[in-house]
Design a protein around this motif. Structure first.
Motif, short mmCIF file in Angstrom:
data_model
loop_
_atom_site.label_atom_id
_atom_site.label_comp_id
_atom_site.label_asym_id
_atom_site.label_seq_id
_atom_site.Cartn_x
_atom_site.Cartn_y
_atom_site.Cartn_z
N LYS A 15 0.90 -1.42 -0.12
CA LYS A 15 0.11 -0.02 -0.02
C LYS A 15 0.88 1.23 0.12
CE LYS A 15 -4.03 -2.07 2.24
NZ LYS A 15 -4.73 -2.19 3.63
N TYR A 16 2.11 1.23 0.81
CA TYR A 16 3.03 2.51 0.75
C TYR A 16 3.55 2.66 -0.56
CZ TYR A 16 2.56 2.74 5.89
OH TYR A 16 2.07 2.86 7.10
N LYS A 17 3.91 1.37 -1.22
CA LYS A 17 4.41 1.75 -2.52
C LYS A 17 3.46 2.04 -3.61
CE LYS A 17 6.96 -1.09 -5.86
NZ LYS A 17 6.81 -0.16 -7.02
N GLU A 18 2.49 1.59 -3.33
CA GLU A 18 1.59 2.38 -4.43
C GLU A 18 1.31 3.64 -4.29
OE1 GLU A 18 -2.21 0.17 -4.35
OE2 GLU A 18 -1.39 -1.83 -4.77
N ALA A 19 1.21 4.16 -3.13
CA ALA A 19 0.95 5.50 -2.87
C ALA A 19 2.10 6.40 -3.16
CB ALA A 19 0.59 5.83 -1.34
N ALA A 20 3.16 5.92 -3.02
CA ALA A 20 4.60 6.42 -3.49
C ALA A 20 4.49 6.56 -4.86
CB ALA A 20 5.78 6.07 -2.84
N ASP A 21 4.12 5.46 -5.73
CA ASP A 21 4.38 5.37 -7.12
C ASP A 21 3.29 6.35 -7.82
OD1 ASP A 21 6.31 3.67 -7.01
OD2 ASP A 21 5.41 2.01 -7.16
N LYS A 22 2.33 6.87 -7.10
CA LYS A 22 1.42 7.97 -7.74
C LYS A 22 2.13 8.94 -8.31
CE LYS A 22 -2.94 6.17 -5.91
NZ LYS A 22 -4.04 6.36 -5.10
N HIS A 23 3.13 9.41 -7.45
CA HIS A 23 3.75 10.79 -7.56
C HIS A 23 5.14 10.62 -8.47
CE1 HIS A 23 0.93 12.31 -4.98
NE2 HIS A 23 1.00 11.63 -4.07
N LYS A 24 5.30 9.17 -8.70
CA LYS A 24 6.69 9.12 -9.58
C LYS A 24 6.37 9.26 -10.95
CE LYS A 24 9.93 6.27 -6.77
NZ LYS A 24 10.25 5.17 -6.55
N ARG A 25 7.47 9.94 -11.82
CA ARG A 25 7.33 9.89 -13.20
C ARG A 25 8.46 9.45 -14.01
NH1 ARG A 25 7.62 15.55 -16.10
NH2 ARG A 25 9.26 15.51 -14.33
N GLN A 26 8.61 8.21 -14.41
CA GLN A 26 9.60 7.68 -15.03
C GLN A 26 9.96 8.50 -16.22
OE1 GLN A 26 8.85 3.77 -16.51
NE2 GLN A 26 11.02 3.35 -16.42
N ARG A 27 11.22 8.88 -16.46
CA ARG A 27 11.85 9.89 -17.44
C ARG A 27 12.76 8.61 -18.32
NH1 ARG A 27 13.49 15.36 -15.15
NH2 ARG A 27 13.43 14.30 -12.96
N LEU A 28 12.56 8.43 -19.36
CA LEU A 28 13.44 7.58 -20.20
C LEU A 28 14.15 8.47 -21.30
CD1 LEU A 28 11.77 4.05 -20.39
CD2 LEU A 28 13.54 4.86 -19.16
N PHE A 29 15.55 8.62 -21.55
CA PHE A 29 16.04 8.98 -22.68
C PHE A 29 16.59 8.12 -23.67
CE2 PHE A 29 15.89 12.27 -19.00
CZ PHE A 29 15.32 13.00 -19.60
N ASN A 30 16.91 8.58 -24.84
CA ASN A 30 17.51 7.93 -25.84
C ASN A 30 19.08 8.40 -26.00
OD1 ASN A 30 15.80 5.88 -26.31
ND2 ASN A 30 14.48 7.51 -27.54
N VAL A 31 19.83 7.59 -26.57
CA VAL A 31 21.23 8.00 -27.03
C VAL A 31 21.12 9.34 -28.05
CG1 VAL A 31 23.65 7.54 -27.87
CG2 VAL A 31 22.58 6.09 -26.14
N GLY A 32 21.66 10.37 -27.91
CA GLY A 32 21.54 11.49 -29.04
C GLY A 32 20.56 12.36 -28.68
N ASP A 33 19.56 12.24 -27.69
CA ASP A 33 18.51 13.25 -27.31
C ASP A 33 19.39 14.33 -26.66
OD1 ASP A 33 16.70 11.53 -28.14
OD2 ASP A 33 15.86 10.92 -25.96
N LEU A 34 18.67 15.69 -26.77
CA LEU A 34 19.20 16.60 -26.29
C LEU A 34 18.54 17.13 -25.01
CD1 LEU A 34 19.49 19.26 -29.35
CD2 LEU A 34 21.28 17.96 -28.14
N VAL A 35 19.58 17.35 -23.88
CA VAL A 35 18.60 17.51 -22.57
C VAL A 35 19.54 18.70 -21.97
CG1 VAL A 35 18.36 15.03 -22.24
CG2 VAL A 35 20.39 15.94 -21.66
N MET A 36 18.85 19.13 -20.89
CA MET A 36 19.43 20.29 -19.94
C MET A 36 19.63 19.63 -18.75
SD MET A 36 18.93 23.07 -21.53
CE MET A 36 19.19 24.17 -20.06
N VAL A 37 21.19 19.84 -18.27
CA VAL A 37 21.65 19.15 -17.04
C VAL A 37 21.79 20.28 -15.90
CG1 VAL A 37 23.68 17.85 -16.01
CG2 VAL A 37 22.93 17.62 -18.44
N ARG A 38 21.12 19.80 -14.92
CA ARG A 38 21.49 20.58 -13.49
C ARG A 38 22.75 20.41 -12.89
NH1 ARG A 38 17.21 20.28 -8.45
NH2 ARG A 38 17.87 17.89 -8.79
N LEU A 39 23.60 21.28 -12.55
CA LEU A 39 24.92 21.08 -11.92
C LEU A 39 24.65 21.32 -10.48
CD1 LEU A 39 27.24 22.63 -14.75
CD2 LEU A 39 26.85 20.32 -14.18
#
Length: 116
Positions: A15-39
């Motif tokens: 139940k705790y895992k289900e509640a926590a997973d509701k707010h998670k967002r999976q981000r997947l990138f591919n090689v060559g994608d342009l991204v912004m990186v936080r330092l």
């Protein structure tokens, strides 16, 4: 009695895992994608980070996918830190005008217009 307690703990954890997973967002990138990186400050050796330095850099391409949670990017030569980043520090780049951006290796971050 122990098996009943174990079953209750497992059900509670699910139940705790289900509640926590509701707010998670999976981000997947591919090689060559342009991204912004936080330092973050923690990535730099002591004494080399300035609070006036840029917080994010980009757009930079992803060079390798280590796993779904870590990617290696092509940092500019002036960055004195590791090129491997967690997905929490990576955002997909979208050009301000919706156009296509081509990044070549001859461009440097200091030659970008608008920066002094």
């Amino acid at each position: 009695m122990l098996s009943e307690v174990r079953r209750q703990i497992i059900n509670s954890n699910l139940k705790y895992k289900e509640a926590a997973d509701k707010h998670k967002r999976q981000r997947l990138f591919n090689v060559g994608d342009l991204v912004m990186v936080r330092l973050r400050r923690e990535r730099f050796p002591p004494g080399t980070y300035s609070k006036l330095s840029r917080r994010k850099i980009g757009p930079i391409p992803i060079t390798a996918k280590i796993n779904d949670n870590a990617y290696s990017v092509a940092l500019p030569a002036g960055c004195n830190t590791s090129s491997t980043f967690n997905v929490a520090d990576i955002w997909p780049y979208s050009p301000p005008d919706g156009g296509i951006i081509n990044i070549s290796s001859s461009e440097s971050s200091s030659s970008e217009p608008g920066e002094d």
